[in-house]
Design a protein around this motif. Structure first.
Motif, PDB file in Angstrom:
ATOM      1  N   ALA A 146      72.364  83.021 -27.314  1.00 28.65           N
ATOM      2  CA  ALA A 146      71.700  84.234 -26.715  1.00 28.65           C
ATOM      3  C   ALA A 146      72.330  85.604 -26.990  1.00 28.65           C
ATOM      4  O   ALA A 146      71.857  86.447 -27.238  1.00 28.65           O
ATOM      5  CB  ALA A 146      71.837  84.087 -25.307  1.00 28.65           C
ATOM      6  N   GLY A 147      73.766  85.405 -27.540  1.00 29.09           N
ATOM      7  CA  GLY A 147      74.228  86.645 -28.038  1.00 29.09           C
ATOM      8  C   GLY A 147      73.887  87.014 -29.400  1.00 29.09           C
ATOM      9  O   GLY A 147      73.973  88.289 -29.406  1.00 29.09           O
ATOM     10  N   ASP A 150      70.553  89.002 -28.913  1.00 27.96           N
ATOM     11  CA  ASP A 150      70.885  90.265 -28.329  1.00 27.96           C
ATOM     12  C   ASP A 150      71.259  91.310 -29.651  1.00 27.96           C
ATOM     13  O   ASP A 150      70.852  92.219 -29.593  1.00 27.96           O
ATOM     14  CB  ASP A 150      72.211  90.144 -27.246  1.00 27.96           C
ATOM     15  N   HIS A 170      64.136  86.544 -21.881  1.00 25.66           N
ATOM     16  CA  HIS A 170      64.430  87.597 -22.795  1.00 25.66           C
ATOM     17  C   HIS A 170      63.464  88.383 -23.515  1.00 25.66           C
ATOM     18  O   HIS A 170      62.163  87.582 -23.830  1.00 25.66           O
ATOM     19  CB  HIS A 170      65.326  86.916 -23.787  1.00 25.66           C
ATOM     20  N   ARG A 254      71.102  95.132 -37.401  1.00 27.09           N
ATOM     21  CA  ARG A 254      70.111  95.060 -36.502  1.00 27.09           C
ATOM     22  C   ARG A 254      68.769  95.320 -37.318  1.00 27.09           C
ATOM     23  O   ARG A 254      68.322  96.145 -38.086  1.00 27.09           O
ATOM     24  CB  ARG A 254      70.105  96.215 -35.210  1.00 27.09           C
TER      25      ARG A 254
END
Ligand SMILES: Cc1ncc(C[n+]2csc(CCOP(=O)(O)OP(=O)(O)O)c2C)c(N)n1
Ligand SMILES: [Mg+2]
Length: 479
Positions: A146-147, A150, A170, A254
């Motif tokens: 999950a990290g 994100d 999410h 990102r």
């Protein structure tokens, strides 16, 4: 077959005390391992079998088994001959001390190399995606997965057997990835990506939909519980998945390109058309109502059969548990799993979706549920047979003897314990039954027999069945 070790000389024949240890796989997840498990499953997934037939090495055998269960997150068996179980022995003379198991660590240097290689690979991709697989569970990497989702901005999907291990609430969750039967728009985004990170995947005939996935190894970073492979190579061993994912999260640029593409093309699924009030109940209407029952205080147990596909489409709210058993698909598993899960997870109400064929294998576990005072909701889907098998390989054996399922559970109940049963044939009856199970009967075990047409299946089963059938009947490899 499991070997009959308890018939060794010197031990009482016939009875052994078999403890099946359930593994804690993360701080808040408890895997139900009670339930019917095929012998093939026992042999392949069982890590240690301790056969205690003399007391001299009993202490060591039991310690080794328990330590293995904890370290590997895998089931172990401890069989203790019944004529030994009550005896004393000097090795057991002291009170046990809390067990300390040395934590496993990654090889630091390899971890750095692997992170470096994976970051370079993913950072140069235009539209990378992530997919979570079932081995996230044993790798204890739920949080780390999950990290990274994100941190990276990548959209992420889940493989079918990993449902429940990734956060579906999410915003960048795009559904279940299993090729042709994926959530709408999910396979298109995964298979058109120029790089994908798979965490803990298992590609077998079922998850690969009869080996029909359109994936390319050279586009994949495959992260296994203690190994990472980048593209066609290099591979790095002695690396723990959570360490790798946490370190990689810090190194990824990102990139929301794949997610932005998904958003642009996405059209939400629609609810099934409403029927007339007295029309025979359809399976898609049933699951529309089950979806509305889910919350952080519930857990779904999905049995092998068409329930696999219908439950797979339920979007899980934050905290909602989910279990199913896809590696072997041994029917009847879910009845025992429901019993075990409810016993361990006192904070959740278990909602089990079980086909009639599967239920017939292990129905008697309902008795123990009642004895334990459980308030599970069991939807028994009575379609008169082995519908999933019809789609893979049909024959007269797929029609089963019809039972009076509520009658059977009423007989097991026998006026002792809290139990409520109901047969439903229409949407109106279903709605009333659900309202009852969540209202006046919320502290009861609620058994709702849902009668549907034998050919009423999910569209995913039809597609998956054709593909698995084609794979099953392919000619053998030339020798
Ligand atoms: C122990 C075991 N026996 C047989 C099978 C083969 N099998 C797979 S699914 C299935 C039928 C399931 O029928 P049901 O529970 O009624 O589900 P449906 O598809 O009808 O919803 C069978 C017999 C199996 N997977 N495991
Ligand atoms: Mg059935």
């Amino acid at each position: 077959m499991l070997p009959d070790h308890h018939l060794l000389p010197g031990t009482a024949t016939g009875t052994v005390l078999v403890l099946r240890l359930c593994c804690f796989v993360s701080s808040n997840t408890y895997v139900p391992l009670f339930g019917c498990i095929l012998v093939k499953l026992c042999l392949s997934s069982l890590h240690v079998q301790a056969i205690v037939n003399n007391l001299d090495d009993a202490h060591e055998q039991i310690d080794t088994a328990i330590a293995t269960a904890l370290r590997e997150s895998k089931p172990v068996y401890i069989s203790v001959s019944c004529n030994l179980a009550g005896l004393t022995h000097p090795t057991f003379s002291r009170e046990p001390v809390p067990m300390f198991i040395a934590p496993r660590v990654s090889n630091k240097q390899n971890l750095e190399y692997a992170v470096e290689a994976a970051a370079e690979f993913l950072n140069k991709a235009v539209k990378p995606v992530m997919v979570g697989g079932p081995k996230i569970r044993v790798a204890k990497a739920k949080k780390a997965f999950a990290g990274i989702a994100d941190a990276s901005g990548y959209p992420f999907a889940v493989m079918p057997a990993a449902k429940g291990l990734v956060p579906e609430h999410h915003p960048r969750f795009i559904g279940t990835y299993w090729g042709a039967v994926s959530t709408t728009f999910c396979a298109e985004i995964v298979e058109s990506a120029d790089a994908y990170l798979f965490a803990g995947p298992i590609f077998n005939d079922y998850s690969s939909v009869g080996y029909s996935l359109l994936l390319k190894r050279e586009k994949a970073v495959i992260v296994q519980p203690d190994r990472v492979v980048v593209g066609n190579g290099p591979a790095f061993g002695c690396i723990l998945m959570p360490d790798f994912l946490r370190a990689l999260a810090k190194r990824l640029n990102r990139n929301t390109t794949a997610y932005d593409n998904y958003r642009r093309i996405f059209v939400p699924d629609r609810d099934p058309p409403n029927g007339k009030p007295d029309e025979p109940l359809r399976v898609n209407i049933l699951f529309k109502h089950i979806k509305e029952m889910l919350s952080g205080e519930t857990a779904v147990i999905a049995e092998t059969g068409d329930s696999w596909f219908n439950c797979q489409k339920l979007k899980l709210p934050d905290g909602c548990g989910y279990e199913f058993q896809m590696q072997y698909g041994s029917i009847g598993w879910s009845v025992g799993a429901t019993l075990g899960y409810a016993q361990a997870a006192k904070d959740k109400r278990v909602i089990a979706c079980i086909g009639d064929g599967s239920f017939q294998v292990t129905a008697q576990d309902v008795s123990t549920m009642l004895r334990c005072g459980q308030n599970n909701v069991i939807f028994l889907i009575n379609n008169g047979g082995y519908t999933i098998e019809v789609e893979i390989h049909d024959g007269p054996y797929n029609v089963i003897k019809n039972w009076d399922y509520t009658g059977l559970v009423d007989a097991i109940h026998n006026s002792h314990g809290n139990c409520w049963t109901k047969k439903v044939r229409t949407e109106v009856e279903l709605k009333e039954a659900i309202a009852m199970s969540t209202g006046a009967k919320k502290n009861c075990l609620c058994f709702i027999e849902v009668i549907v047409h034998k050919d009423d299946t999910s569209k995913e089963l039809l597609e998956w069945g054709s593909r698995v059938s084609a794979a099953n009947s392919r000619p053998p490899n030339p020798q």
